[in-house]
Design a protein around this motif. Structure first.
Motif, PDB file in Angstrom:
ATOM      1  N   GLN A  43       3.419   2.306 -14.743  1.00 27.47           N
ATOM      2  CA  GLN A  43       3.003   0.947 -15.124  1.00 27.47           C
ATOM      3  C   GLN A  43       2.181   0.245 -14.046  1.00 27.47           C
ATOM      4  OE1 GLN A  43       6.040  -1.413 -17.233  1.00 27.47           O
ATOM      5  NE2 GLN A  43       7.405   0.350 -16.980  1.00 27.47           N
ATOM      6  N   ILE A  44       2.168   0.798 -12.831  1.00 32.08           N
ATOM      7  CA  ILE A  44       1.484   0.115 -11.724  1.00 32.08           C
ATOM      8  C   ILE A  44      -0.024   0.023 -11.968  1.00 32.08           C
ATOM      9  CG2 ILE A  44       1.012   0.154  -9.251  1.00 32.08           C
ATOM     10  CD1 ILE A  44       3.932  -0.495 -10.019  1.00 32.08           C
ATOM     11  N   GLU A  45      -0.640   1.146 -12.346  1.00 32.27           N
ATOM     12  CA  GLU A  45      -2.109   1.142 -12.508  1.00 32.27           C
ATOM     13  C   GLU A  45      -2.581   0.162 -13.579  1.00 32.27           C
ATOM     14  OE1 GLU A  45      -5.851   4.132 -13.518  1.00 32.27           O
ATOM     15  OE2 GLU A  45      -3.829   4.963 -13.312  1.00 32.27           O
ATOM     16  N   PRO A  46      -1.961   0.151 -14.795  1.00 30.57           N
ATOM     17  CA  PRO A  46      -2.416  -0.836 -15.781  1.00 30.57           C
ATOM     18  C   PRO A  46      -2.195  -2.281 -15.339  1.00 30.57           C
ATOM     19  CG  PRO A  46      -0.554   0.457 -16.632  1.00 30.57           C
ATOM     20  CD  PRO A  46      -1.024   1.128 -15.396  1.00 30.57           C
ATOM     21  N   ILE A  47      -1.134  -2.530 -14.565  1.00 31.96           N
ATOM     22  CA  ILE A  47      -0.924  -3.889 -14.044  1.00 31.96           C
ATOM     23  C   ILE A  47      -2.084  -4.265 -13.118  1.00 31.96           C
ATOM     24  CG2 ILE A  47       0.503  -5.270 -12.465  1.00 31.96           C
ATOM     25  CD1 ILE A  47       2.961  -3.875 -13.674  1.00 31.96           C
ATOM     26  N   HIS A  48      -2.457  -3.339 -12.220  1.00 29.76           N
ATOM     27  CA  HIS A  48      -3.595  -3.596 -11.322  1.00 29.76           C
ATOM     28  C   HIS A  48      -4.858  -3.887 -12.124  1.00 29.76           C
ATOM     29  CE1 HIS A  48      -1.891  -1.466  -7.466  1.00 29.76           C
ATOM     30  NE2 HIS A  48      -1.109  -2.428  -7.933  1.00 29.76           N
ATOM     31  N   LYS A  49      -5.089  -3.103 -13.163  1.00 26.76           N
ATOM     32  CA  LYS A  49      -6.303  -3.280 -13.969  1.00 26.76           C
ATOM     33  C   LYS A  49      -6.330  -4.650 -14.643  1.00 26.76           C
ATOM     34  CE  LYS A  49      -7.340   1.580 -15.057  1.00 26.76           C
ATOM     35  NZ  LYS A  49      -7.363   2.605 -16.135  1.00 26.76           N
ATOM     36  N   ILE A  50      -5.174  -5.066 -15.195  1.00 29.32           N
ATOM     37  CA  ILE A  50      -5.116  -6.368 -15.879  1.00 29.32           C
ATOM     38  C   ILE A  50      -5.367  -7.495 -14.883  1.00 29.32           C
ATOM     39  CG2 ILE A  50      -3.592  -7.994 -17.072  1.00 29.32           C
ATOM     40  CD1 ILE A  50      -2.273  -5.572 -18.435  1.00 29.32           C
ATOM     41  N   ILE A  51      -4.747  -7.398 -13.694  1.00 32.71           N
ATOM     42  CA  ILE A  51      -4.929  -8.443 -12.681  1.00 32.71           C
ATOM     43  C   ILE A  51      -6.409  -8.566 -12.291  1.00 32.71           C
ATOM     44  CG2 ILE A  51      -4.458  -8.994 -10.249  1.00 32.71           C
ATOM     45  CD1 ILE A  51      -1.611  -7.832 -10.774  1.00 32.71           C
TER      46      ILE A  51
ATOM     47  N   PRO B  52      12.397   5.128  12.229  1.00 37.24           N
ATOM     48  CA  PRO B  52      12.164   6.098  11.135  1.00 37.24           C
ATOM     49  C   PRO B  52      13.145   5.965   9.975  1.00 37.24           C
ATOM     50  CG  PRO B  52      12.033   7.174  13.276  1.00 37.24           C
ATOM     51  CD  PRO B  52      12.530   5.784  13.546  1.00 37.24           C
ATOM     52  N   GLU B  53      14.361   5.418  10.224  1.00 38.85           N
ATOM     53  CA  GLU B  53      15.356   5.285   9.154  1.00 38.85           C
ATOM     54  C   GLU B  53      15.089   4.072   8.251  1.00 38.85           C
ATOM     55  OE1 GLU B  53      16.131   5.637  12.318  1.00 38.85           O
ATOM     56  OE2 GLU B  53      17.105   7.594  12.462  1.00 38.85           O
ATOM     57  N   TYR B  54      14.076   3.273   8.588  1.00 40.34           N
ATOM     58  CA  TYR B  54      13.781   2.060   7.815  1.00 40.34           C
ATOM     59  C   TYR B  54      13.521   2.422   6.350  1.00 40.34           C
ATOM     60  CZ  TYR B  54      11.365  -2.230   6.345  1.00 40.34           C
ATOM     61  OH  TYR B  54      10.979  -3.374   5.686  1.00 40.34           O
ATOM     62  N   LYS B  55      14.312   1.845   5.453  1.00 36.85           N
ATOM     63  CA  LYS B  55      14.224   2.055   4.000  1.00 36.85           C
ATOM     64  C   LYS B  55      14.384   3.534   3.605  1.00 36.85           C
ATOM     65  CE  LYS B  55      11.471  -2.034   2.838  1.00 36.85           C
ATOM     66  NZ  LYS B  55      10.331  -2.591   2.099  1.00 36.85           N
ATOM     67  N   ALA B  56      14.950   4.323   4.530  1.00 39.91           N
ATOM     68  CA  ALA B  56      15.012   5.769   4.268  1.00 39.91           C
ATOM     69  C   ALA B  56      15.934   6.113   3.116  1.00 39.91           C
ATOM     70  CB  ALA B  56      15.473   6.497   5.541  1.00 39.91           C
ATOM     71  N   GLN B  57      16.953   5.268   2.881  1.00 39.31           N
ATOM     72  CA  GLN B  57      17.925   5.595   1.845  1.00 39.31           C
ATOM     73  C   GLN B  57      17.471   5.157   0.454  1.00 39.31           C
ATOM     74  OE1 GLN B  57      17.822   2.819   3.242  1.00 39.31           O
ATOM     75  NE2 GLN B  57      18.694   1.249   1.917  1.00 39.31           N
ATOM     76  N   ARG B  58      16.332   4.450   0.376  1.00 36.60           N
ATOM     77  CA  ARG B  58      15.874   3.975  -0.938  1.00 36.60           C
ATOM     78  C   ARG B  58      15.444   5.146  -1.815  1.00 36.60           C
ATOM     79  NH1 ARG B  58      12.212  -1.454  -1.180  1.00 36.60           N
ATOM     80  NH2 ARG B  58      13.711  -2.909  -0.287  1.00 36.60           N
ATOM     81  N   PRO B  59      15.882   5.140  -3.074  1.00 42.69           N
ATOM     82  CA  PRO B  59      15.435   6.209  -3.981  1.00 42.69           C
ATOM     83  C   PRO B  59      13.950   6.035  -4.294  1.00 42.69           C
ATOM     84  CG  PRO B  59      16.654   4.518  -5.181  1.00 42.69           C
ATOM     85  CD  PRO B  59      16.765   4.173  -3.739  1.00 42.69           C
ATOM     86  N   PRO B  60      13.275   7.114  -4.680  1.00 38.16           N
ATOM     87  CA  PRO B  60      11.850   6.989  -5.028  1.00 38.16           C
ATOM     88  C   PRO B  60      11.685   6.114  -6.272  1.00 38.16           C
ATOM     89  CG  PRO B  60      12.698   9.155  -5.647  1.00 38.16           C
ATOM     90  CD  PRO B  60      13.767   8.488  -4.840  1.00 38.16           C
ATOM     91  N   MET B  61      10.478   5.585  -6.435  1.00 35.43           N
ATOM     92  CA  MET B  61      10.193   4.766  -7.604  1.00 35.43           C
ATOM     93  C   MET B  61      10.383   5.584  -8.875  1.00 35.43           C
ATOM     94  SD  MET B  61       6.643   2.814  -8.641  1.00 35.43           S
ATOM     95  CE  MET B  61       6.583   1.811  -7.173  1.00 35.43           C
ATOM     96  N   PRO B  62      11.089   5.055  -9.878  1.00 35.49           N
ATOM     97  CA  PRO B  62      11.261   5.809 -11.132  1.00 35.49           C
ATOM     98  C   PRO B  62       9.898   6.094 -11.782  1.00 35.49           C
ATOM     99  CG  PRO B  62      12.719   3.884 -11.043  1.00 35.49           C
ATOM    100  CD  PRO B  62      11.782   3.770  -9.896  1.00 35.49           C
ATOM    101  N   ASP B  63       9.795   7.250 -12.405  1.00 35.04           N
ATOM    102  CA  ASP B  63       8.530   7.634 -13.022  1.00 35.04           C
ATOM    103  C   ASP B  63       8.085   6.636 -14.080  1.00 35.04           C
ATOM    104  OD1 ASP B  63       8.372   9.883 -11.440  1.00 35.04           O
ATOM    105  OD2 ASP B  63       9.330  11.192 -12.919  1.00 35.04           O
ATOM    106  N   ASP B  64       9.056   6.088 -14.848  1.00 34.70           N
ATOM    107  CA  ASP B  64       8.703   5.123 -15.899  1.00 34.70           C
ATOM    108  C   ASP B  64       8.023   3.886 -15.322  1.00 34.70           C
ATOM    109  OD1 ASP B  64       9.704   6.767 -17.762  1.00 34.70           O
ATOM    110  OD2 ASP B  64      11.537   5.638 -18.168  1.00 34.70           O
TER     111      ASP B  64
ATOM    112  N   ALA C  25       0.856  -1.188   0.000  1.00 35.15           N
ATOM    113  CA  ALA C  25       0.000   0.000   0.000  1.00 35.15           C
ATOM    114  C   ALA C  25       0.892   1.238   0.000  1.00 35.15           C
ATOM    115  CB  ALA C  25      -0.897  -0.008   1.229  1.00 35.15           C
ATOM    116  N   LYS C  26       0.305   2.364  -0.401  1.00 33.28           N
ATOM    117  CA  LYS C  26       1.054   3.628  -0.336  1.00 33.28           C
ATOM    118  C   LYS C  26       1.171   4.051   1.130  1.00 33.28           C
ATOM    119  CE  LYS C  26      -0.435   5.386  -4.861  1.00 33.28           C
ATOM    120  NZ  LYS C  26      -1.213   6.422  -5.569  1.00 33.28           N
ATOM    121  N   GLY C  27       2.181   4.867   1.418  1.00 31.73           N
ATOM    122  CA  GLY C  27       2.308   5.423   2.764  1.00 31.73           C
ATOM    123  C   GLY C  27       3.173   4.591   3.678  1.00 31.73           C
ATOM    124  N   LYS C  28       3.270   5.044   4.931  1.00 31.41           N
ATOM    125  CA  LYS C  28       4.167   4.418   5.903  1.00 31.41           C
ATOM    126  C   LYS C  28       3.560   3.144   6.477  1.00 31.41           C
ATOM    127  CE  LYS C  28       6.612   8.616   7.315  1.00 31.41           C
ATOM    128  NZ  LYS C  28       7.066   9.443   8.459  1.00 31.41           N
TER     129      LYS C  28
END
Length: 871
Positions: free
Chosen positions: A47-55, A31-43, A20-23
């Motif tokens: 693709q997330i929404e169409p994958i959800h729709k197909i599933i 609070p430092e958990y996964k803090a160094q991970r870069p944000p999801m690339p825009d590309d 799910a989105k959010g913490k």
């Protein structure tokens, strides 16, 4: 992946879990958990929404729960299902999930076709599933920013857990840490004490929650009928053309994922296995087999040696979950009366020898040989599940039945060790009580049939792979069986004399080594050898082992041998010692007393590229470039009245490269029957063909063969003992003169990166899981494989086709000749002296015609009284 899971687990409820989105609660703890991970690339985000729709359109339940991670939802579902005895498969490549594995929960990685049960967790990590959280807590996880214990890596964590137990046990016994045998144990207790809070925090962060409040229970998960209209629109929009075509070919009221009610209500199917002890029962089953379109067949035997094995019983299956075992030779004390082996085989012989009655088995080559020991020629070998799996993906796990059952059926089988024991006390099958033997044997046939149905459905979706199976691998099974059973005649006396000479030479080399070193030492000990070479003689250290010690590996000694006498002497010693132990000493001991010959085993499902391998003895590794290696080949002799004929393809991989690349220069050289290495030398060094020197030809040969193996300038420089810049100039000039080759290599790398595999000329695939790896070395290794695999694989396909054609021709013409060996690109035959000329000519023609290339396939044949003379 989802579509393949639905196929692999028909009628099984499937849930798809996303974060799910959010913490989550872990962010509140740390609070430092996964803090160094870069944000999801825009590309990727797009693709997330169409994958959800197909599933959702596929009818698959999708769970997204706030405040927790997908892992926690999966863990809770798995825990609740397994507590009720429901079998669970988690499709994931995440190592953290190994903590969920138990007797009812299995992990499957569909990217690599690997399955992980409790035993596999121990094999992979060295600890059982219940210690995985402790393992993660000690090591930490840089990706998730879990701190772990400072100074504890993989090896230390493993040593602590194996030595003391769980994290709690370790902290209850800190005084015992210093007694463990890993590096740094003396100071590790203090480090653990200092980092105790981090360790237990990490344990909490790494623990997958098993009590998430879910909107649905495992039993409530059900597939819905897919929304065909929505799927059609989505697939059209995404340009999934083959899936659109598939939808359009389906009746609109036919759900592709199966009936939801059936899936939800599916109960474990009871196995119907019978043990046949009466003639009437056997007759009834024979009638079933005769009426079956295809049936699975398996033998239980006294030995794995196909030349010595005798049948103990046979099993068969005509439909999933239904199988029978006919015991014949169980002779332990108190064994029940059984139908006699002779009676059973006589009853089955017409069926087994009927070429029109299709059979499927797992490694039927072995069963064919065992039946031949009883005078039965197994025919109608239509399918082999080992080869179906191998053709489907040669780079996946092993292709034994237990592994395939776990991979494709999510089934845990009875292992032979479970009923026979292990080691020196292991029972042979005739000694195993029927109460254990019968279910094991019947299951073999049952699982084989189910595997065939699953694997064949996959191959039917890939016509080129299906053709490789039908036209190359399956026709080869009886051919290899005949070649193995024919065997090769060995001159044991010649080998004995050679062994004595080698022994004398090894003694001399050892004495010379002691003289150079100034002391005696064990030439086979890397530790002692390292001390002599790098401490006493002060030779330069070229490479180190993982433990940091100077390496004494083969390639290191080869480089040192260019300048120093002892490494050169050691290389000769190792080479001769290996020849003596592997061949001159061992081959005479392997002569079958009944046939007077040596019988190797050829393996169709081992190498990734499709090449055959052999073992017991390995005939593929007998050296040909050294005099001592050729002397071993001299011991492979023709019987009286016969000659050895050896025919091999000349420069086959270079010819395949010319065909695949379409390069005009290479095509011209081969079409005009030029010396291709000389022609390449003329191009690269800019001289007339007649002016090419031997050194230039040698360099050109290294370039020709090096480049088809993806060799870099560094590798070429090392091989030719020249500077790297000079080597790069050679390569640049080569590609200037042969631009088609350069283009082919660029194209194959690009296509491999897109598709994840490369293909041979006939359609065999080699999957390349590392082709898009972020690790540069792994990616470059995969790219080198991508360049070479189509050539090596095509060469393998060609020699296999040639074997089938030659074998069939010899049998159809009833000629007095037989294939006795296949070694790489070479076929070795025994031929009656009065038929040598006619057979040699036709043999070369048949091998040349095994494939149509844009350049001639040149075959060269030789004749002699032994293999060396003929080669």
């Amino acid at each position: 992946m989802l579509r393949s899971l639905i196929k692999a687990y028909p009628n099984s409820p499937i849930a798809v879990i996303f974060d799910a989105k959010g913490k989550t609660f872990r962010d509140d703890i740390y609070p430092e958990y996964k803090a160094q991970r870069p944000p999801m690339p825009d590309d990727l985000r797009l693709q997330i929404e169409p994958i959800h729709k197909i599933i959702q359109a596929m009818g698959l339940p999708m769970l997204v729960i706030d405040g927790v991670e997908a892992d926690d939802v999966i863990g809770t579902l798995a825990a609740r299902a397994s507590a009720k005895g429901i079998e669970v498969v988690v499709s994931t490549g995440d190592k953290d999930m190994a903590q969920l594995v138990n007797e009812h929960v299995t992990l499957v990685n569909t990217m690599t076709n690997t399955v992980m049960n409790e035993a596999a967790v121990v094999d992979k990590f060295g600890i059982p599933p219940n210690l995985i959280i402790d393992y993660l807590a000690l090591m930490g996880d840089k990706v998730d920013n879990i701190p772990g214990v400072a100074g504890v890596g993989e090896k230390t964590a493993l040593a602590l857990l194996q030595g003391l137990g769980s994290l709690e046990d370790i902290y209850n016994n800190l005084d015992k840490v210093s007694t463990l045998s890993f590096r740094g144990a003396k100071t590790m207790g203090a480090k653990l004490e200092t980092n105790k809070d981090d360790a237990f925090l990490s344990y909490e962060l790494a623990t997958i929650k098993l009590d998430v409040d879910l909107p649905v229970e495992p039993e409530g998960i059900a597939l819905e009928a897919p929304d065909q209209k929505a799927l059609h629109e989505l697939f059209t929009d995404m340009e999934f053309k083959s899936w659109v075509k598939e939808l359009e070919s389906q009746p609109q009221d036919s759900p592709s994922t199966g009936d939801a009610d059936t899936a939800a209500a599916a109960e474990p199917i009871e196995k119907q296995y019978v043990t046949i002890l009466e003639e009437t029962e056997l007759d009834s089953w024979i009638e079933k087999l005769q009426n079956a379109e295809v049936f699975a067949f398996d033998t239980e035997t006294t030995s794995l040696n196909y030349m010595e094995a005798r049948v103990v019983g046979v099993s068969f299956s005509v439909s999933p979950n239904e199988a029978a075992y006919v015991p014949c030779s169980h002779d332990y004390m108190g064994a029940p009366e059984q139908l006699s082996l002779e009676f059973v085989l006589n009853k089955l012989k017409p069926l087994l020898e009927n070429p029109e009655q299709a059979k499927v088995g797992q490694n039927l080559k072995y069963d064919r040989s065992v039946l031949a020991n009883h005078g039965i020629t197994l025919q109608g070998i239509a399918f082999d599940t080992m080869l179906e799996s191998y053709v489907w993906n040669s780079t996946s796990n092993r292709h034994d039945m237990d592994t395939l059952a776990e991979t494709y059926l999510a089934a845990s089988t009875i292992h032979f060790e479970d009923i026979a024991g292990k080691g020196a006390k292991q029972l042979t099958f005739n000694q195993i009580p029927l109460e254990q033997a019968a279910p094991y044997a019947a299951e073999d046939a049952d699982i084989t049939l189910s595997l065939h149905q699953t694997l064949w459905a996959q191959l039917e979706d890939e016509p080129r792979l299906q053709e490789v199976f039908n036209t190359i691998e399956m026709p080869l099974v009886p051919v290899l069986s005949d070649v193995e059973r024919t065997g090769a005649l060995i001159d044991a006396n010649r080998l004995g004399a050679h062994s004595q000479e080698l022994d004398a030479r090894l003694t001399t080399l050892q004495k010379d080594a002691f003289d150079i070193a100034g002391e005696e030492f064990n030439l086979a000990s890397p530790k002692q050898l390292g001390a002599i070479l790098f401490e006493k003689l002060q030779l330069p250290v070229i490479k180190k082992t993982k433990s940091g010690a100077p390496s004494t590996a083969e390639e290191v000694l080869q480089e040192l041998a260019l300048d120093y006498p002892l490494p050169k002497l050691l290389l000769e010693y190792r080479s001769l010692a290996k020849l003596k132990s592997t061949y001159t000493d061992k081959l005479p001991q392997m002569i079958n007393p009944a046939t007077g010959r040596v019988h190797t085993s050829y393996h169709q499902a081992v190498t990734a590229t499709g090449r055959l391998s052999s073992s017991d003895p390995n005939l593929q590794n007998i050296p040909i470039r050294t005099a001592e290696g050729r002397r071993i080949r001299q011991a492979f002799v023709a019987p009286k009245g016969y000659k050895i004929v050896a025919a091999d393809y000349s420069q086959i991989e270079l010819r395949i490269m010319a065909h695949l690349s379409g390069d005009e220069g290479l095509l011209s050289a081969f079409q005009n029957n030029q010396d291709v290495h000389k022609a390449t030398a003329a191009e690269v060094f800019g001289v007339a063909l007649e002016d090419v020197t031997n050194d230039q030809r040698r360099s050109a040969k290294a370039i020709n063969f090096g480049l088809i193996y993806g060799m870099s300038a560094f590798g070429l420089a090392k091989q030719l003992h020249i500077g790297r810049n000079d080597a790069q100039q050679y390569i640049d000039r080569y590609f200037e003169r042969y631009p088609g080759v350069a283009q082919y290599m660029d194209d194959i790398r690009e296509n491999a990166a897109k598709s994840g595999y490369v293909e041979t000329l006939f359609g065999r695939r080699l999957h390349l899981p590392e082709i898009n790896s972020r690790n540069g070395m792994r990616r470059q290794a995969a790219e080198r494989t991508a360049i070479n695999a189509p050539m090596q694989g095509t060469a393998a396909d060609i020699i296999k086709k040639a074997m089938v054609n030659v074998h069939n021709w010899l049998n159809e013409r009833n000629l007095d000749a037989r294939i006795i060996m296949q070694v790489h690109d070479e076929l070795v035959l025994e031929v009656a002296e009065d038929q040598v000329d006619i057979i040699t000519e036709e043999l070369c023609q048949l091998m040349s015609n095994a494939a149509e290339l844009s350049v001639p396939l040149l075959v060269e044949a030789g004749v002699g009284d032994n293999w060396d003379e003929a080669h």
